[in-house]
Scaffold this active site. Sequence first.
Site, PDB file in Angstrom:
ATOM      1  N   GLU A 146      78.923  79.484  99.771  1.00 42.12           N
ATOM      2  CA  GLU A 146      79.108  80.537 100.492  1.00 42.12           C
ATOM      3  C   GLU A 146      80.751  80.451 101.054  1.00 42.12           C
ATOM      4  O   GLU A 146      81.309  81.415 100.970  1.00 42.12           O
ATOM      5  CB  GLU A 146      78.294  80.589 101.768  1.00 42.12           C
ATOM      6  CG  GLU A 146      76.869  81.300 101.688  1.00 42.12           C
ATOM      7  CD  GLU A 146      75.963  80.428 101.020  1.00 42.12           C
ATOM      8  OE1 GLU A 146      76.272  79.195 100.923  1.00 42.12           O
ATOM      9  OE2 GLU A 146      74.860  81.062 100.583  1.00 42.12           O
ATOM     10  N   HIS A 215      65.758  81.660 109.100  1.00 41.93           N
ATOM     11  CA  HIS A 215      65.980  82.794 108.212  1.00 41.93           C
ATOM     12  C   HIS A 215      66.100  83.988 109.067  1.00 41.93           C
ATOM     13  O   HIS A 215      65.833  85.182 108.723  1.00 41.93           O
ATOM     14  CB  HIS A 215      65.052  82.856 106.993  1.00 41.93           C
ATOM     15  CG  HIS A 215      65.270  82.260 105.953  1.00 41.93           C
ATOM     16  ND1 HIS A 215      64.922  80.864 105.791  1.00 41.93           N
ATOM     17  CD2 HIS A 215      65.799  82.419 104.922  1.00 41.93           C
ATOM     18  CE1 HIS A 215      65.298  80.386 104.600  1.00 41.93           C
ATOM     19  NE2 HIS A 215      65.783  81.563 103.788  1.00 41.93           N
TER      20      HIS A 215
END
Lengths: 410, 431
Positions: A146, A215
């Site tokens: 990322e 998440h």
Amino acid sequence: MAAIFQGAGAAAALSSSPSNSIDSKKFLFSPRRPYSGMKGASFVVVRSDGRASLDLNPKGRRAQQLIANAVATKAGSSAASSSSKPGHELLLFEALQEGLEEEMERDPCVCVMGEDVGHYGGSYKVTKGLATKFGDLRVLDTPIAENSFTGMGIGAAMTGLRPVVEGMNMGFLLLAFNQISNNCGMLHYTSGGQFTIPIVIRGPGGVGRQLGAEHSQRLESYFQSIPGIQMVACSTPYNAKGLMKAAIRSENPVILFEHVLLYNLKERIPDEEYICNLEEAEMVRPGEHVTILTYSRMRYHVMQAAKTLVNKGYDPEVIDIRSLKPFDLYTIGNSVKKTHRVLIVEECMRTGGIGASLTAAITENFHDYLDAPVMCLSSQDVPTPYAGTLEEWTVVQPAQIVTAVEQLCQ
Amino acid sequence: MSTAFSAAKFTSPPFPLRSHDKPLFDPLKIPNATSPFLGSTRKIRRSSSTKLNLHRRSGTVVAVSDVVKEKKSKSTSSLLITKEEGLELYEDMVLGRAFEDMCAQMYYRGKMFGFVHLYNGQEAVSTGFIKLLKQQDSVVSTYRDHVHALSKGVPARAVMSELFGKTTGCCRGQGGSMHMFSSEHNLLGGFAFIGEGIPVATGAAFTSKYKREVLKEADCDHVTLAFFGDGTCNNGQFFECLNMAALWKLPIVFVVENNLWAIGMSHLRATSDPQIYKKGPAFGMPGIHVDGMDVLKVREVAKEAIARARRGEGPTLVECETYRFRGHSLADPDELRDPAEKAHYAARDPITALKKYLIENSLASEAELKAIDKKIDEVVEDAVEFADESPLPSRSQLLENVFADPKGFGIGPDGRYRCEDPKFTEGTAHV
């Protein structure tokens, strides 16, 4: 040069509340600078309170049909297209995809980068079919890195491309915090204005259905302090497409927050091209008694609570703030000046969330207009638990909203 | 404190030199290109690298220095550089040195503040690589970026003003020593955090490839150079970008300026395998080591690496063994480094070495070089004067450049965009 437009049939569907009346015969033409790189068709920018302005291509001054359905609707019904064309129905993720695809067709410099965006079509299908259409370089499947691929997107943006970087889950972008904070937000300033970073960073966040703590994160609170970026949160297929397009066209770096649970919302959106203003809030339901400010998924909890409230005789004004940074102080301010009571309903954490900033902003700017302290309902400062019951209690539920309004309106 | 790491081992490897008809290095397939690449490629295959004894420092080092000597002795007419090139290289290195020395002076006189990281001793790397670039090629650097900026073509005046924090600086005084940017010369920064420039460089290389393949600008062969140090080579972003660059064959060269020290951390104490160039083949790109104190050697390696990138064959990792004569920054007392080590590298001063080469090969006379020295002194003096006389940023500059599109400041309570408020142009508004 003033332009006058008739929105055929538009006025009829709009609310008749005085604060939000739209005179279908009189629309202001604001000669705003056309978006850079705009070719061909002109389009209508619809402001959340129904005022519309026409952004014209200097080459083609073709007037466009007015789209007026971003405007207030009474409690319950989602925005329905009320212009003469019927529009088409789709789900929110399809709306995002449509917006993205249109922008990619329009400008060859727009490209997508992220994990599984290409061949897989995106883990939430937002980029489905795009790789087949535009190729593997324009819809780039990145390795799981990322920080680096976000930085790569920034470098590409500095050198002329307009990347859309997808975080498979917003939480993963924590790994990209270095690049987002240091480079995305700051490079334009640090370079003395020499480099622009027209990047869009998007992805799903928020609390889903038992996805576990990592998440289920809400990164808007972490990113909000970064100078130089804009943050928007979409909540309906209509504004999802509109915000996606606006974000891509913006010269500023924009972070677009989507929500995991909203991807399958269905709505009928116009066939014509449109964008939503990045800095504006959306009037969802005009009212008189209390201003409820919300965004993303909580909008739906609020609207659910609104049904109950209306039955109990309250008249809440619901505003989807949409622009998390900067706040649309005009729409919000007008509402506060009318109702004198504010309730903020958000999914962010209690500490340091968007609600906290919004409370401060309202108190600072509109203190004199408040009859009661600003109330803020946020998620609890708890890592989102896996168990369904526990998870439910960490986020704000409609019943709490009803109670809060009742309390405020005493 | 003695280090097991001896510089001498890198410059005179004990194994035989490779011959010039060896094909171009590619660790992934049997190479068949005919251009001689100055590097030992035979041994850098993925299978063999695992067999290498890590303690045997001599491994697969590039024998550039010896090859250069060999070339020279073969025919005196085939020198590595022409007179013109030689003078250009000399001037650039002297500019870098003189500028940095002036920075130190100015810092101690209170004209510039904060963290200032000087490049003394490493000039050969900057000059050796950047002087081969076109204007449209990009350079990404770290906080030790003054000389990269100068080599890329940013005027000394603009850099000095930036250091003084004046509006005439290349970043309007908003960047400072660690953030040199120039859109005109394609210098993409100037980054304070190590490693964070490497993805940006990868992005610039991606744009180059995108322009060629998607936008069909067939002649776009822009190359990006990413400069960073030995400390960065233990950082995740380094590895992630090596992977992506090799994966997509991006036109980028990763230049490691291994000066053996990351502030006070010796490279050997921080790195499990200190031979950084070996990390290239692990990702599928050539890994080359070169003597970074010799501008001609650096230039030869750079030529090939840049040409490789231009041809679309992908990235290269070049490790330049170099040394910084001063401390990490002007605030670093530099007490940890062994004086013997410093002396060893001072004796290999790149400017002295090039001067010697030019004179011995009759490419330039002492007088010509002195003239260049003088000219550079004047350039640097002029830069200081210019910076001194330039204005400090006024308040009105505060809020400019925060957003490319100032609508990003949002809509104020009065319904107008906040940027339309005159307080914004005055810089007194609160954001």
